[in-house]
Design a protein around this motif. Structure first.
Motif, mmCIF file in Angstrom:
data_model
loop_
_atom_site.group_PDB
_atom_site.id
_atom_site.type_symbol
_atom_site.label_atom_id
_atom_site.label_comp_id
_atom_site.label_asym_id
_atom_site.label_seq_id
_atom_site.Cartn_x
_atom_site.Cartn_y
_atom_site.Cartn_z
ATOM 1 N N ARG A 185 3.649 8.287 2.037
ATOM 2 C CA ARG A 185 3.401 9.815 2.553
ATOM 3 C C ARG A 185 3.522 9.122 3.829
ATOM 4 N NH1 ARG A 185 2.554 13.293 -0.987
ATOM 5 N NH2 ARG A 185 0.253 13.714 -0.115
ATOM 6 N N VAL A 186 2.341 8.553 4.732
ATOM 7 C CA VAL A 186 2.644 7.995 5.769
ATOM 8 C C VAL A 186 2.455 7.162 6.161
ATOM 9 C CG1 VAL A 186 0.141 6.629 6.740
ATOM 10 C CG2 VAL A 186 -0.391 8.939 5.401
ATOM 11 N N ALA A 187 3.356 6.074 5.432
ATOM 12 C CA ALA A 187 4.025 4.798 5.412
ATOM 13 C C ALA A 187 5.319 5.198 5.962
ATOM 14 C CB ALA A 187 4.273 3.411 4.349
ATOM 15 N N ALA A 188 5.821 6.288 5.346
ATOM 16 C CA ALA A 188 7.310 6.533 5.029
ATOM 17 C C ALA A 188 7.543 6.483 6.826
ATOM 18 C CB ALA A 188 7.656 7.737 4.516
ATOM 19 N N ALA A 189 5.875 7.925 7.012
ATOM 20 C CA ALA A 189 5.758 8.187 8.559
ATOM 21 C C ALA A 189 6.081 7.426 9.171
ATOM 22 C CB ALA A 189 5.355 9.604 8.792
ATOM 23 N N ALA A 190 4.650 6.210 9.308
ATOM 24 C CA ALA A 190 5.270 5.048 10.367
ATOM 25 C C ALA A 190 6.162 3.891 10.975
ATOM 26 C CB ALA A 190 3.543 4.235 9.854
ATOM 27 N N ALA A 191 6.998 4.444 9.323
ATOM 28 C CA ALA A 191 8.372 3.375 9.526
ATOM 29 C C ALA A 191 9.466 4.220 10.586
ATOM 30 C CB ALA A 191 8.681 3.638 8.758
ATOM 31 N N VAL A 192 8.786 5.034 10.734
ATOM 32 C CA VAL A 192 10.120 6.157 11.954
ATOM 33 C C VAL A 192 10.305 5.637 13.066
ATOM 34 C CG1 VAL A 192 11.241 8.146 12.367
ATOM 35 C CG2 VAL A 192 10.692 7.534 9.759
ATOM 36 N N GLU A 193 8.565 6.108 13.643
ATOM 37 C CA GLU A 193 8.792 6.281 14.576
ATOM 38 C C GLU A 193 6.596 5.941 14.934
ATOM 39 O OE1 GLU A 193 9.006 9.922 16.530
ATOM 40 O OE2 GLU A 193 7.795 11.004 15.129
ATOM 41 N N LEU A 194 6.349 5.047 16.551
ATOM 42 C CA LEU A 194 4.737 5.523 16.749
ATOM 43 C C LEU A 194 4.296 6.287 16.615
ATOM 44 C CD1 LEU A 194 4.865 2.687 19.748
ATOM 45 C CD2 LEU A 194 4.224 2.125 16.847
#
Length: 219
Positions: A185-194
Motif C-alpha cells: 500500500r505504501v509503495a502504491a501511494a509512493a508511486a503516485v506522488e511525493l
C-alpha cells in the motif's frame, strides 16, 4: 550473454539484490531508530516492535519510497531529489544516516554498472535517491523501486529489534510477513506522488541515538 553483465540481469534479480541486507549499503548496521526506541522503553516486545515498524514504514518509509519512485520514473532529477529528501528529513542525524547508506549503495552501483555516469551522486547522495537511480538503470517501475524501499525500511529495523530484544526469529518473521500488505500500500501511494509527512518521535529517536555512547548500531 556474459554472466554478470548488465544485459543478463533480470528485473526480479535486481529487486532481490537491492533488498539483500548484505549489500555494502550497510543496512545491517542501521536500526532505523529501533535501538533508541528500545533504550527509551517504547519498544519492549514483539507487539510494540510491530507497532513501531508500521509507524516507520508509513511515515519515513513512505517519504523515502516516494522519492525513489520519482527518480526511477524520471519525475525528479538527482539534484531536485536530493533537495526534496533534505527538505523532508527534519532530523540532521537522520539525514546523515541516509547519506552514509547512500555512499554504500553508490559503491555498489559503480561496481555493477561501470558504464553509467554516477557523477551526479558525488560527493554525496541520499539512499532513496541512489536507489531510485539504480531502479531506473535496472528498468524497474517506480512502484517496484518504492516497494523495495518500503520493505527494506521495515525489515532492516525488524532485524535490529530481533537482535536487541533477543526475540524469537519466527515471531519477527511473522511480523514482517504481516506487514507485507502495508508495504504494498505504501509503495502504491509512493508511486503516485511525493509524500511530505514525518513523525516527530522518529526524529527525536534519531537525534538521541546520535548522542549515545557506544551504540550497537550507526542509527
Amino acid at each position: 550473454m556474459i554472466p554478470g553483465s548488465p544485459a543478463s540481469r533480470s528485473q526480479l534479480a535486481m529487486m532481490l539484490t537491492l533488498a539483500d541486507s548484505r549489500l555494502p549499503v550497510g543496512g545491517h548496521v542501521h536500526s532505523g531508530g529501533v535501538e533508541q526506541a528500545v533504550a527509551d522503553r517504547v519498544v519492549v516486545d514483539a507487539e510494540s516492535l510491530a507497532r513501531f515498524l508500521r509507524l516507520r514504514v508509513t511515515t519515513s518509509g513512505l517519504v523515502a519510497a516516494s522519492i525513489a519512485a520519482a527518480v526511477t520514473d524520471g519525475t525528479l532529477d538527482v539534484v531536485a531529489a536530493e533537495q526534496e529528501t533534505d527538505a523532508r528529513t527534519p532530523s540532521a542525524a537522520a539525514r546523515r544516516a541516509s547519506l552514509a547508506q547512500g555512499r554504500g549503495m553508490l559503491r555498489l552501483a559503480r561496481r555493477m554498472w561501470p558504464e553509467e555516469d554516477w557523477a551526479a551522486h558525488v560527493p554525496q547522495t541520499h539512499l532513496p535517491v541512489i536507489c531510485g537511480a539504480i531502479g531506473r538503470v535496472s528498468r524497474l517501475s517506480g512502484f517496484h523501486t518504492a516497494l523495495i524501499l518500503a520493505y527494506t525500511t521495515m525489515s532492516g529495523s525488524a532485524t535490529a529489534g530481533q537482535r536487541l530484544l533477543a526475540l524469537d526469529p519466527a515471531d519477527v518473521a511473522v511480523i514482517i510477513a504481516d506487514l507485507g500488505a502495508e508495504c504494498e500500500r505504501v509503495a502504491a501511494a509512493a508511486a503516485v506522488e511525493l509524500a511530505d509527512l514525518s513523525d516527530p518521535m522518529l526524529d527525536v529517536f534519531a537525534e538521541r541515538h546520535e548522542r549515545r555512547e557506544m551504540p550497537l548500531f550507526m542509527s
